[in-house]
Design a protein around this motif. Sequence first.
Motif, PDB file in Angstrom:
ATOM      1  N   PHE A  74       0.847  -1.017  -0.119  1.00 16.86           N
ATOM      2  CA  PHE A  74      -0.137  -0.036  -0.008  1.00 16.86           C
ATOM      3  C   PHE A  74       0.920   1.128   0.032  1.00 16.86           C
ATOM      4  O   PHE A  74       1.885   1.299   0.589  1.00 16.86           O
ATOM      5  CB  PHE A  74      -1.133   0.079   1.123  1.00 16.86           C
ATOM      6  CG  PHE A  74      -1.978  -1.107   1.409  1.00 16.86           C
ATOM      7  CD1 PHE A  74      -2.342  -1.973   0.176  1.00 16.86           C
ATOM      8  CD2 PHE A  74      -2.609  -1.401   2.430  1.00 16.86           C
ATOM      9  CE1 PHE A  74      -3.198  -2.831   0.140  1.00 16.86           C
ATOM     10  CE2 PHE A  74      -3.716  -2.237   2.440  1.00 16.86           C
ATOM     11  CZ  PHE A  74      -4.016  -2.958   1.222  1.00 16.86           C
ATOM     12  N   GLY A 119     -12.897  13.260  12.298  1.00 16.87           N
ATOM     13  CA  GLY A 119     -13.123  11.459  11.785  1.00 16.87           C
ATOM     14  C   GLY A 119     -14.036  10.992  12.707  1.00 16.87           C
ATOM     15  O   GLY A 119     -14.794  11.227  13.583  1.00 16.87           O
ATOM     16  N   SER A 120     -14.652   9.704  12.229  1.00 18.32           N
ATOM     17  CA  SER A 120     -15.606   9.127  12.888  1.00 18.32           C
ATOM     18  C   SER A 120     -15.235   8.760  14.216  1.00 18.32           C
ATOM     19  O   SER A 120     -16.498   8.820  14.816  1.00 18.32           O
ATOM     20  CB  SER A 120     -15.986   7.736  12.026  1.00 18.32           C
ATOM     21  OG  SER A 120     -14.521   7.082  11.989  1.00 18.32           O
ATOM     22  N   PHE A 146      -9.463  10.065   8.619  1.00 19.09           N
ATOM     23  CA  PHE A 146     -10.804   9.775   8.599  1.00 19.09           C
ATOM     24  C   PHE A 146     -11.249   9.024   9.800  1.00 19.09           C
ATOM     25  O   PHE A 146     -12.370   9.210   9.909  1.00 19.09           O
ATOM     26  CB  PHE A 146     -11.257   8.777   7.310  1.00 19.09           C
ATOM     27  CG  PHE A 146     -10.790   9.440   6.052  1.00 19.09           C
ATOM     28  CD1 PHE A 146     -11.001  10.899   5.848  1.00 19.09           C
ATOM     29  CD2 PHE A 146     -10.451   8.895   4.818  1.00 19.09           C
ATOM     30  CE1 PHE A 146     -10.656  11.613   4.737  1.00 19.09           C
ATOM     31  CE2 PHE A 146     -10.160   9.269   3.838  1.00 19.09           C
ATOM     32  CZ  PHE A 146     -10.158  10.869   3.779  1.00 19.09           C
ATOM     33  N   LEU A 147     -10.372   8.276  10.521  1.00 22.56           N
ATOM     34  CA  LEU A 147     -10.997   7.630  11.796  1.00 22.56           C
ATOM     35  C   LEU A 147     -10.546   8.653  13.004  1.00 22.56           C
ATOM     36  O   LEU A 147     -11.494   8.687  13.767  1.00 22.56           O
ATOM     37  CB  LEU A 147      -9.935   6.425  11.839  1.00 22.56           C
ATOM     38  CG  LEU A 147     -10.470   5.333  10.981  1.00 22.56           C
ATOM     39  CD1 LEU A 147      -9.474   3.986  11.275  1.00 22.56           C
ATOM     40  CD2 LEU A 147     -11.889   4.908  11.092  1.00 22.56           C
ATOM     41  N   TYR A 148      -9.451   9.160  13.209  1.00 19.79           N
ATOM     42  CA  TYR A 148      -8.840   9.621  14.402  1.00 19.79           C
ATOM     43  C   TYR A 148      -8.667  11.177  14.335  1.00 19.79           C
ATOM     44  O   TYR A 148      -8.089  11.773  15.153  1.00 19.79           O
ATOM     45  CB  TYR A 148      -7.714   9.026  14.976  1.00 19.79           C
ATOM     46  CG  TYR A 148      -7.883   7.372  15.294  1.00 19.79           C
ATOM     47  CD1 TYR A 148      -8.748   7.142  16.057  1.00 19.79           C
ATOM     48  CD2 TYR A 148      -7.353   6.736  14.105  1.00 19.79           C
ATOM     49  CE1 TYR A 148      -8.909   5.560  16.448  1.00 19.79           C
ATOM     50  CE2 TYR A 148      -7.487   5.093  14.304  1.00 19.79           C
ATOM     51  CZ  TYR A 148      -8.265   4.832  15.234  1.00 19.79           C
ATOM     52  OH  TYR A 148      -8.447   3.441  15.393  1.00 19.79           O
ATOM     53  N   PHE A 167      -4.290   9.036   5.450  1.00 22.25           N
ATOM     54  CA  PHE A 167      -5.588   9.530   5.173  1.00 22.25           C
ATOM     55  C   PHE A 167      -6.680   8.654   5.962  1.00 22.25           C
ATOM     56  O   PHE A 167      -7.808   9.120   6.422  1.00 22.25           O
ATOM     57  CB  PHE A 167      -5.886   9.628   3.856  1.00 22.25           C
ATOM     58  CG  PHE A 167      -5.530  10.560   2.935  1.00 22.25           C
ATOM     59  CD1 PHE A 167      -5.739  12.181   2.961  1.00 22.25           C
ATOM     60  CD2 PHE A 167      -4.391  10.449   1.954  1.00 22.25           C
ATOM     61  CE1 PHE A 167      -5.408  13.007   2.373  1.00 22.25           C
ATOM     62  CE2 PHE A 167      -4.080  11.673   1.134  1.00 22.25           C
ATOM     63  CZ  PHE A 167      -4.358  12.841   1.500  1.00 22.25           C
ATOM     64  N   THR A 168      -6.123   7.524   6.157  1.00 24.89           N
ATOM     65  CA  THR A 168      -7.137   6.578   6.885  1.00 24.89           C
ATOM     66  C   THR A 168      -7.124   6.964   8.423  1.00 24.89           C
ATOM     67  O   THR A 168      -8.241   7.005   8.973  1.00 24.89           O
ATOM     68  CB  THR A 168      -6.645   5.132   6.863  1.00 24.89           C
ATOM     69  OG1 THR A 168      -6.564   4.628   5.381  1.00 24.89           O
ATOM     70  CG2 THR A 168      -7.597   4.124   7.480  1.00 24.89           C
ATOM     71  N   LEU A 169      -6.146   7.264   8.824  1.00 25.50           N
ATOM     72  CA  LEU A 169      -6.121   7.762  10.227  1.00 25.50           C
ATOM     73  C   LEU A 169      -6.760   8.941  10.508  1.00 25.50           C
ATOM     74  O   LEU A 169      -7.291   9.429  11.528  1.00 25.50           O
ATOM     75  CB  LEU A 169      -4.578   7.974  10.621  1.00 25.50           C
ATOM     76  CG  LEU A 169      -3.673   6.805  11.181  1.00 25.50           C
ATOM     77  CD1 LEU A 169      -2.289   6.963  11.212  1.00 25.50           C
ATOM     78  CD2 LEU A 169      -4.286   5.676  11.943  1.00 25.50           C
ATOM     79  N   LEU A 210      -1.780   6.604   1.982  1.00 29.78           N
ATOM     80  CA  LEU A 210      -3.162   5.997   2.271  1.00 29.78           C
ATOM     81  C   LEU A 210      -3.170   5.830   3.818  1.00 29.78           C
ATOM     82  O   LEU A 210      -4.408   5.922   4.419  1.00 29.78           O
ATOM     83  CB  LEU A 210      -3.366   4.713   1.584  1.00 29.78           C
ATOM     84  CG  LEU A 210      -3.261   4.832   0.090  1.00 29.78           C
ATOM     85  CD1 LEU A 210      -3.696   3.711  -0.486  1.00 29.78           C
ATOM     86  CD2 LEU A 210      -4.589   5.735  -0.202  1.00 29.78           C
ATOM     87  N   VAL A 211      -2.222   5.278   4.489  1.00 35.14           N
ATOM     88  CA  VAL A 211      -2.319   5.238   6.134  1.00 35.14           C
ATOM     89  C   VAL A 211      -2.672   6.586   6.663  1.00 35.14           C
ATOM     90  O   VAL A 211      -3.472   6.569   7.498  1.00 35.14           O
ATOM     91  CB  VAL A 211      -1.148   4.443   6.356  1.00 35.14           C
ATOM     92  CG1 VAL A 211      -1.098   4.386   7.957  1.00 35.14           C
ATOM     93  CG2 VAL A 211      -0.816   3.178   5.851  1.00 35.14           C
ATOM     94  N   ALA A 222       1.394   7.049  12.448  1.00 37.24           N
ATOM     95  CA  ALA A 222       1.223   6.476  10.890  1.00 37.24           C
ATOM     96  C   ALA A 222       2.446   5.738  10.320  1.00 37.24           C
ATOM     97  O   ALA A 222       2.359   4.685   9.899  1.00 37.24           O
ATOM     98  CB  ALA A 222       1.135   7.937  10.008  1.00 37.24           C
TER      99      ALA A 222
END
Length: 317
Positions: free
Chosen positions: A144, A161-162, A155-157, A151-153, A148-149, A190
């Motif tokens: 990967f 973020g969710s 979106f989550l934290y 951006f994933t963090l 991307l890691v 990250a």
Amino acid sequence: MSSSYNLEGSGGATINASLEAASPPRALADTASHRAFAKRRERGARLHLMLVAVLVLGPLVIYPLARLVLLSLTGPHGEFGLHAYTAFFSNPDATGVIGTTLAIVFASAGIASVLGVALAALLFFRPFPGAAVITRFLELFVAFPSFLVAFTLIFLYGSQGSVSIALQRLFHLSNPPLNFLFGAGGIVLAEVVFYAPFVVRPALASFAQIDMRLVEAARSLGANGFMVAWRVVAPLAWPGIAAGMILCFLLTLNEFGILLVLGSAHLVTLPVAIYSSATVDLDLPTAAAGAVVMLAMSLSLYALYRSVDRRQAMGAR
């Protein structure tokens, strides 16, 4: 009948004797021919390798690196000198940039190395249902892109973020409780998440080369789990673990995507400083000098990695 048999036997013996007398020179000639053919083939392979190096590596690798070094040795008026290096190291911010870079590298690579070795030991010595699936996922994870890691963090934290919004609504908070990603904490998190799998695979390969009879013998002599891990497993698997750790340090040093996404204006590392000098300040000689310094650090780590990996290969034989 007997004389005919004797003549045939005598003729056969003569023929065999002549063949035996003729076979050693022929064998020597065949051997010399094979050696000459092998030498010609080896010379041809070397010529092909040199041709590939000239046509492929030359314009893509060697020439850009040579131009980078020459650019770092070019003064403001085109003269040859060390003005770019003087400007780079005399800048008061340069010490802070190098210190910040090394701090993030040691924190990220150190935590990722410990986590990767611990996860590899768990997967190898304490297998559980689904361990093979996790191992395959970790192998796929290294393919990967690193950003991307990041951006994933986010979106989550991230603050929006969710997970952060869920905690805010659950505890009826006025502000999002999580707001640490855009800084040193987020970068270290990250890079640990992304580079820990790079340590797992070499550690698993090292554990697989251990003679498990030694582990069983240590346990039968009364050694506990910590003693077995420290006195038996670690010395035998250390070359592979060290190679994975050095590779983790090397990749973390050259990381740019995570730094660009999660780095802030107050957290400038060496790759970001080089990028800013080249694209924002348009100071190409200073950027080239910083790139040469970073290249020297990377090549030093790579040489150390190759040395440790070569020792591991020799030990495996």
